[in-house]
Every structure is written in structure tokens, then in C-alpha cells.
Write a protein that holds these residues in place. Structure first.
Motif, short mmCIF file in Angstrom:
data_model
loop_
_atom_site.label_atom_id
_atom_site.label_comp_id
_atom_site.label_asym_id
_atom_site.label_seq_id
_atom_site.Cartn_x
_atom_site.Cartn_y
_atom_site.Cartn_z
N TRP A 26 45.03 -66.05 -0.25
CA TRP A 26 43.75 -65.41 0.03
C TRP A 26 42.59 -66.36 -0.28
N GLY A 58 41.08 -56.15 0.36
CA GLY A 58 42.44 -56.03 0.87
C GLY A 58 42.63 -54.81 1.75
N THR A 78 51.56 -59.89 1.60
CA THR A 78 51.03 -61.02 0.83
C THR A 78 52.15 -61.90 0.30
N ALA A 113 36.13 -62.03 3.22
CA ALA A 113 36.59 -62.83 2.08
C ALA A 113 35.55 -63.86 1.67
N VAL A 117 41.67 -66.58 4.72
CA VAL A 117 42.30 -65.48 5.43
C VAL A 117 42.61 -65.82 6.89
#
Length: 438
Positions: free
Chosen positions: A209, A401, A199, A429, A218
Motif C-alpha cells: 500500500w 481500504g 492484500t 492513498a 496502489v
């Protein structure tokens, strides 16, 4: 730790309990070197001084997260103290699952609460401004590299390298010594495993994100570019079995001379510089976290002690926590195990100890500056919906995640494409975003 703690210092369920002889507390910890150290040292120090026996349960990071979340969220009450991080503390404090700890610390003049580094206190506080996690050690991230191997190849490492420079160096260092790979990077599934470093790469490549207004990103071009870069680098020049390598595996690979570079937590340096466990002590250089589009990209994290509201031994648990995060414990580690192994990154005074300055000469200043430079409110190239660098501070992120990480790890192993991994991740997401978008 000298001085007794007033029971009134901690309100809420489970307060009090005898603090004296014969009592025991249960502590759940992540299986990192600093925790292994405290497990060795407790009986002859804390227990000897207080009469409080400490029963430790030590688990790998992913197992620890599952276990502690299950125990705290369901109020099972199996543990009096547990190690958690900056992701969990604000969320769990808001849910009312944790005891407030700041009042215990300020009530004990020997603890020196004001000595704690501000980024650590901020990251471990709740929305009410109160401290709910006591830092055991703090960290950012940086690049660790073999100075001797680079020198032998006629290569130099910039103080602040770009990711492209790192990739170029990895290609040149691959095979520099028999069996040596160019770089070690986490590939193990888990939001706190592969996606901790990944990340930060996404951030500096211009990805995120979620946008500030909760649009999932994403499978955006920037997120995709970052993940492809990371996966390609690992597949070309990374450690064998990278899809199952986390912090511990990379630490072992680096300390045993099997890789030339490693991007990970600053807290790993203490073990690398300990000649009792590392073959490369004195041979490692330290550079700031690699970047692409941002000036810095290091993460911000602390493994911290938290006290679940369910404990019936709050007084004894608080005594342990203040001892474990105190100045005296740092001295015990330095004197008994070596100063490079001090759980640093949480106190300003640590960096003023002459013995520690000498032991941490190669990495101490870089670590402290990296922690101070880390900006969880603005870690990338665009505004974010929550505070946090290598995580999104919502309860759903742990599941999101981890699920996306499983797809990325499959891509690292050659069983999946990055595009498919992120397309699946985008769908997940978007489901999360619906709860927050207005």
C-alpha cells in the motif's frame, strides 16, 4: 473461572462495579461461528457460576466494525466488552480508549498468561507493551481444498502452492461436480473483507500500500498485477455472486460442497470438520497460503476481547473476558460442541490436548506453523511504514481500504475496470500519505 479478581488490577475510568449476583454486561461480537458458540454456552456455564448475565449483540463483520468504532470512539459506553482485532487494538490503546487487560490475566493464576502464543500477545499490545486485547481465537490464512475431488481428477495439491498453481487447479476443478466452482475468494467490500485475502496476494506479488517513506503504491505495476490476478480468477472460476461474498458466504459454500477450494482464515477449518454443520468433514485438505515472490504469505489476526474505558462494570467484564479466553472454556466447547470447534490459535496448550489433536489432525499443525511463520514486520518484498500484514496500522486505513475495496468489488462484478479502481485508490492513498510523509 475460579478465583476473584482484585479491583485494583485495572485502572482508569469506569473501574469496579459489583461482580456478583444479578449484574449484567453488554457484549458486542462479530457474527462468526466461534461467537455463536459462546452465545449458546454462556448461560449454563459462566452465568451459572458467577451470577453475571451476558447480553450479546452479534453483527456481521462490516456492521460490527462500524458499530464498535462508533461506540468506542464517541465514548457512548453502550458496551462493556467488544470483539476487535489486531488492527484496532494498538491504535485505540494509543488513543486511551481501552482498559489494559494484562494485569487482570497475570493476577489470576488459573488463566496461565504465559501460555498465550507470543504473536497474539505482540499483535494485541499497545506501544507501551501492555496487553489491551485478550485473544479469543487467533488465525493465519491457508488454502482449503477438497482432497476427494482433486483425487478423482488425478490432481495433487502442493504443500506450499504458488498462486499460479492454484489458478491452474481452479480451472481444472471448475465443474468437477454438478454446480461446483473452482474456488471461493472474498469479494465483499470492506478493508477486513475482500482486502484481507487480497492484500496478502498483493504482498506476495511484490506490492504494498505504501513504501517505507509513505509513497502511495496502489496503482503500481505489482499492486495492479495482484488485483488483476485475483479479479480474473474470481470472474473465471469463483463462486456465483462473488462481489457480495465474505468469510461467512465462502464458509457456507465450502461446507456445502459448492466449491473445490477456498483461501481464507485458518479458523474456518473447525467448522469445515464439524459433521454437524459441514457436508465435507473429513474430505478437506489444508495447504499453506499460496505465494508468488515470497516464501510465505499468510496473514496474522486475532478476534480479541477489548474493554472500553467507558464501562462501569470493569470487574465483571474482566471476569467474562478471562473466562472466554481461558483453558476451561476451551474444554467446555470441546465437550459440549465438539473438539474441532475449540477457539484455537491463541494458546500453546490447546495443541497438546489429545482430543483436540485428534479432531484437528488435518489442520492443527498447519495452522500453528502458519501463525508462527507470519511476520507482520516484513510481510512482503520491501520495508513497510507500519507493522501489519493484511492492513496498514493507521487510523485512516479503515476508510481508505474500504473505499478502494468498493471499487475492486465493482470490478469483480464487471461494473468497473481494475485500472480505474486502482487509479481512484491511488488518489485516495496519496491524500493519506501526505499526513505521514516527511
Amino acid at each position: 473461572m475460579a478465583g476473584s479478581l482484585p479491583l485494583a488490577a485495572c485502572g482508569g475510568a469506569g473501574g469496579g462495579g459489583s461482580s456478583g449476583g444479578g449484574q449484567s454486561i453488554n457484549v458486542l461480537m462479530v457474527a462468526n461461528p466461534q461467537m455463536t458458540d459462546i452465545e449458546k454456552l454462556t448461560a449454563d456455564t459462566f452465568t451459572k457460576d458467577t451470577g453475571i448475565k451476558v447480553n450479546y449483540t452479534v453483527l456481521p463483520e462490516n456492521e460490527l466494525r462500524d458499530k464498535v468504532t462508533q461506540d468506542v470512539a464517541t465514548k457512548a459506553g453502550q458496551y462493556d466488552v467488544a470483539t476487535v482485532g489486531m488492527y484496532e487494538v494498538p491504535i485505540w490503546a494509543k488513543n486511551g480508549w481501552l482498559h489494559e487487560l494484562g494485569s487482570y490475566a497475570t493476577a489470576d493464576p488459573n488463566f496461565d498468561y504465559d501460555d498465550l502464543l507470543k504473536p497474539m500477545v505482540t499483535g494485541l499490545s499497545g506501544d507501551d507493551g501492555k496487553l489491551y486485547g485478550m485473544p479469543f481465537y487467533g488465525e493465519s490464512s491457508f488454502l482449503m481444498y477438497r482432497k476427494d475431488v482433486l483425487s478423482a481428477k488425478g490432481l495433487t495439491m502442493p504443500e506450499r502452492p504458488t498462486w499460479q498453481q492454484v489458478a491452474d487447479l481452479a480451472a481444472k476443478l471448475d465443474g468437477a461436480e454438478p454446480g461446483m466452482k473452482g474456488i471461493c475468494l472474498r469479494g465483499l467490500p470492506g478493508w477486513g473483507e475482500v482486502f484481507a485475502p487480497l492484500t496478502t496476494v498483493v504482498n506476495t506479488f511484490g506490492g504494498t500500500w505504501f513504501t517505507k517513506d509513505w509513497q502511495a503504491q496502489v496503482n503500481s505495476p505489482e499492486f495492479t498485477q495482484a488485483v488483476k490476478f485475483y479479479v480474473d480468477l474470481l470472474r473465471a472460476h469463483g463462486e456465483p455472486g462473488a462481489a457480495q461474498a465474505g468469510f461467512t458466504e465462502c464458509l457456507n459454500s465450502m461446507s456445502q460442497g459448492k466449491v473445490a477450494m477456498w483461501y481464507d482464515a485458518t479458523s474456518g477449518a473447525g467448522s469445515l470438520e464439524d459433521p454437524n454443520v459441514s457436508k465435507v468433514a473429513g474430505k478437506v485438505g489444508y495447504a499453506y497460503a499460496p505465494v508468488a515472490k515470497t516464501k510465505s504469505s499468510g496473514w496474522l489476526w486475532a478476534w480479541a476481547w477489548a474493554m472500553p474505558k467507558t464501562t462501569q462494570k470493569a470487574d465483571a467484564a474482566a471476569k467474562f473476558i478471562l473466562w472466554a479466553s481461558g483453558k476451561d472454556y476451551e474444554k467446555v466447547v470441546g465437550q459440549k460442541l465438539g473438539w474441532s470447534r475449540v477457539p484455537a490459535g491463541k494458546r500453546a496448550s490447546t495443541y497438546q490436548i489429545p482430543e483436540y489433536q485428534q479432531a484437528a489432525a488435518a489442520f492443527g499443525d498447519v495452522t500453528l506453523k502458519a501463525i508462527q511463520e507470519a511476520d507482520p514486520t516484513n510481510p512482503g518484498t520491501q520495508p513497510r511504514p507500519t507493522v501489519g500484514i493484511q492492513f496498514v496500522t493507521i487510523p485512516e486505513f479503515a476508510d481508505l481500504g474500504t473505499k478502494v475495496s468498493q471499487e475492486v468489488s465493482a470490478a469483480i462484478a464487471g461494473k468497473n475496470s481494475v485500472e480505474k479502481a486502482l487509479a481512484d485508490g491511488q488518489a485516495l492513498a496519496e491524500q493519506v500519505a501526505k499526513k505521514y510523509a516527511k
